[in-house]
Design an enzyme around this catalytic site. Structure first.
Site, PDB file in Angstrom:
ATOM      1  N   GLU A  61       0.802  -1.233   0.000  1.00 53.48           N
ATOM      2  CA  GLU A  61       0.000   0.000   0.000  1.00 53.48           C
ATOM      3  C   GLU A  61       0.836   1.285   0.000  1.00 53.48           C
ATOM      4  O   GLU A  61       0.863   2.018   1.006  1.00 53.48           O
ATOM      5  CB  GLU A  61      -0.933   0.012   1.221  1.00 53.48           C
ATOM      6  CG  GLU A  61      -1.914  -1.138   1.252  1.00 53.48           C
ATOM      7  CD  GLU A  61      -2.805  -1.115   2.492  1.00 53.48           C
ATOM      8  OE1 GLU A  61      -2.607  -0.265   3.364  1.00 53.48           O
ATOM      9  OE2 GLU A  61      -3.704  -1.960   2.573  1.00 53.48           O
ATOM     10  N   GLU A 121      -5.554  -8.473   0.959  1.00 57.94           N
ATOM     11  CA  GLU A 121      -6.108  -8.122   2.277  1.00 57.94           C
ATOM     12  C   GLU A 121      -7.588  -7.803   2.155  1.00 57.94           C
ATOM     13  O   GLU A 121      -8.005  -7.090   1.224  1.00 57.94           O
ATOM     14  CB  GLU A 121      -5.435  -6.881   2.888  1.00 57.94           C
ATOM     15  CG  GLU A 121      -4.045  -7.090   3.379  1.00 57.94           C
ATOM     16  CD  GLU A 121      -3.470  -5.847   4.061  1.00 57.94           C
ATOM     17  OE1 GLU A 121      -4.247  -4.976   4.520  1.00 57.94           O
ATOM     18  OE2 GLU A 121      -2.233  -5.752   4.127  1.00 57.94           O
TER      19      GLU A 121
END
Ligand code: IFM
Length: 446
Positions: free
Chosen positions: A167, A356
């Protein structure tokens, strides 16, 4: 209801975690300090001493945790390598004891029938590098290249699945623009160079991994994504949503896909070109074997005159009267279908892994049990949307729940519990939550 049998047999189901959030052992066996060790220390009064210094003590307890994972039938485990455990100074001498730990971790996974998936960078930059400017200094790139090479050469004979970054928008945005994550820096002067170097790092890391790993290795990188919608039909909200799209979803992804930085709605970000060197354009794209989508929610966005630069503001789900988690994230499973569809149909991404997805709810340990029906419902509804996307042709190859054990949730510390397994931080006891029992049953085909 959704069943394991609705997915192809080779579909990879697993759990995700990260070094700083779980390992603890912050100074054990020669590990150097990271920016998160330092950031927690700097915030120790406000945070009442809470930090990842011990976290879940996974560094010492991984054999038991992996035994539990295997017992639950979880066949894939994604975690990260702590850069400053391997290279305490960020570059320079290797800490063999740190590398040995990852060696044992990988071997134990394999011995338990668990496939390890490794992320090179999940936000814990060595403090020594931050002192030289961190992600805002281009010198981070050769250091990252070396880290990637050291890790790949040591573990590449056994680890097949790799991710370069976790991320980038979150660590660059929260760490270098808003300052509520480590290293706590603010403003465009830090963010734009950090963002450019993080984007470059994906290609740098991808190329090193490809050069060092044996044939058959699968190299990816991961992006935070959210389904974005305008708050009503007013065109100002629509424009605000387009700016939020750039910031939340497109800014780091599109250069890697060869589309360049998406700047049409956010001219202020054009200053990123100040940090470009000749030839960077060609180094931004990289042909990853898969891309990791990390998706938790939908964001509804409205125009906001008072929010600098973005002029956009997220409308909290409580204001909209819709269900949300303790993070204040709306429970909106269709977001997963919509984003997978976009990655497939709009971008033409060939292989996707949902690296995720998960939720924090106010779990209570009562009489040795954690009854968390909201988490089970969250996972079931997201898996149903995943299945819908796969059936519609989205090339998704895996799904990882965030996370295995409750762990250190960054600036929120230990309050949000995302785990399938409850961590009693006082005793380090693990208690499988009802959602964990449900996931085990799902994986077993129940
Ligand atoms: O805990 C984080 C993780 O480190 C990155 N993705 C989102 C998770 C939940 O906030």
């Amino acid at each position: 209801m959704v069943y394991r049998t609705q997915f192809p047999p080779e579909f990879a189901f697993g759990v995700s975690a990260a070094a700083y959030q779980t390992e603890g052992a912050y100074n054990q066996d020669g590990k150097g300090p990271s920016i998160w060790d330092d950031f927690c220390h700097r915030n120790r009064r406000r945070w009442r001493g809470e930090s990842g210094a011990t976290a879940c003590d996974f560094y010492n307890r991984y054999p038991q945790d992996l035994a539990l994972m295997a017992q639950m039938g979880i066949g894939n485990f994604r975690t990260s390598v702590a850069w400053s455990r391997v290279l305490p100074e960020g570059s320079g001498p290797v800490n063999q004891a740190g590398l040995d730990y990852y060696d044992r971790l990988v071997d134990t996974c394999l011995a338990r029938g668990i496939t390890p998936w490794l992320t090179l960078y999940h936000w814990d930059l060595p403090l020594a590098l931050e002192r030289k400017g961190g992600w805002a200094n281009r010198a981070v790139l050769p250091a990252f290249e070396r880290f990637a090479e050291v890790v790949a050469r040591r573990l590449g004979d056994r680890v097949r699945h790799w991710m370069v970054l976790n991320e980038p928008m979150v660590f660059a945005g929260a760490g270098y623009f808003l300052g509520f994550h480590a290293p706590g820096r603010r403003g465009f002067g830090s963010f734009l160079p950090a963002a450019h170097h993080a984007t470059m790092a994906m290609g740098v890391g991808g190329r090193v991994l490809r050069a060092c790993l044996p044939a058959g290795a699968r190299i990816g990188t991961t992006f935070s994504q959210a389904w974005v919608e305008p708050y009503g039909t007013d065109d100002r909200h629509n424009q605000a949503a387009m700016r939020a799209e750039v910031i939340l979803n497109r800014f780091f992804l599109e250069p890697v896909l060869g589309l360049g930085y998406p700047l049409e709605h956010t001219p202020v970000l054009q200053k990123i070109y100040k940090y470009h060197l000749a030839g960077d354009e060609g180094l931004l794209p990289f042909d990853f074997d898969f891309l990791g989508m990390q998706l938790y929610t939908r964001e509804v966005v409205r125009h906001s005159f008072w929010t600098p630069y973005a002029k956009a503001k997220i409308v909290h789900p409580a204001k909209r009267g819709v269900p949300h988690t303790v993070m204040g994230w709306e429970v909106y499973p269709e977001a997963l279908y919509q984003m997978l569809h976009r990655w497939h149909a709009h971008y033409g991404i060939k292989r996707i892994v949902v690296t995720e997805n998960g939720a924090a709810f106010p779990d209570q340990l009562q009489a040795g049990r954690v009854n968390d029906p909201e988490r089970t419902a969250y996972l079931q509804s997201h898996l149903a949307q995943l299945q819908r996307a796969v059936a519609a042709g989205a090339p998704v190859e895996g799904y990882f729940v965030w996370t295995f054990t409750d762990n250190f949730e960054w600036a929120h510390r230990f309050a949000p519990r995302f785990g399938l397994v409850y961590t009693d931080y006082a005793t380090q006891e693990r208690i499988v939550k009802d959602s964990g029992h449900w996931y085990a049953g799902f994986l077993a085909g129940a």
